[in-house]
Design an enzyme around this catalytic site. Structure first.
Site, PDB file in Angstrom:
ATOM      1  N   HIS A   7       5.336-128.697 121.867  1.00  0.00           N
ATOM      2  CA  HIS A   7       6.072-127.531 122.350  1.00  0.00           C
ATOM      3  C   HIS A   7       5.440-126.236 121.863  1.00  0.00           C
ATOM      4  O   HIS A   7       4.659-126.237 120.922  1.00  0.00           O
ATOM      5  CB  HIS A   7       7.564-127.567 121.949  1.00  0.00           C
ATOM      6  N   HIS A  79       5.401-120.366 116.940  1.00  0.00           N
ATOM      7  CA  HIS A  79       4.487-121.443 116.542  1.00  0.00           C
ATOM      8  C   HIS A  79       4.162-122.355 117.712  1.00  0.00           C
ATOM      9  O   HIS A  79       4.837-122.309 118.738  1.00  0.00           O
ATOM     10  CB  HIS A  79       5.045-122.266 115.365  1.00  0.00           C
ATOM     11  N   GLU A 130       2.837-126.321 113.768  1.00  0.00           N
ATOM     12  CA  GLU A 130       3.738-127.410 113.386  1.00  0.00           C
ATOM     13  C   GLU A 130       3.073-128.720 113.812  1.00  0.00           C
ATOM     14  O   GLU A 130       2.502-128.797 114.899  1.00  0.00           O
ATOM     15  CB  GLU A 130       5.080-127.246 114.115  1.00  0.00           C
TER      16      GLU A 130
HETATM   17 CO    CO Z   1       8.933-126.352 116.577  1.00  0.00          CO
END
Ligand code: CO
Length: 134
Positions: A7, A79, A130
């Site tokens: 994502h 992020h 991440e």
């Molecule tokens: Co995230």
């Protein structure tokens, strides 16, 4: 080592307005808000055919998103999340390569119930990364 883009997370100053915009203007499939007290955020996931968008909104005074929104009052990309097969092996490899892992260095459970880690943005061209084990 990294796999799919899981994502892209966007910090937003108004979660409901952002969700409505993705639903109505962009015609996307928008999920329900989820509180993530361990991470100090409320998130909404938007399902795209090839990845997801994570709308991030601060939860509580100590939320890491408060500072980001103070610097970026209209919101912004917060992020990117890459998938890995083995998060501990990925962490150890990255540390050997000189990357800094945020927090205790131990994975936390993320918004999908899977272990996640964050890597220092200064080590990745200004982009918070991440990693999520899938
Ligand atoms: Co995230």
């Amino acid at each position: 080592m990294i796999g799919r883009l899981n994502h892209v997370a966007i910090a937003v100053p108004d979660l409901e307005a952002a969700a409505d915009q993705y639903r109505n203007a962009l015609g996307a499939k928008v999920g329900a808000p989820q509180d993530e007290p361990d991470h100090g955020v409320t998130v909404i996931f938007i399902e795209l055919p090839n990845t997801k968008i994570e709308l991030l909104y601060p939860m509580g005074e100590d939320s890491p998103i408060n500072g980001f929104l103070a610097k970026n009052p209209t919101g912004g990309i917060h992020h990117v999340c890459y998938e890995v097969d083995d998060i501990l092996a990925a962490r150890d490899h990255l540390k050997e390569q000189g990357a800094r892992v945020l927090g205790s260095g131990e994975p936390k459970i993320g918004a999908h119930g899977k272990p996640v880690l964050f890597l220092h943005p200064k080590d990745f061209n200004g982009c918070l990364v991440e990693l999520e084990e899938v």
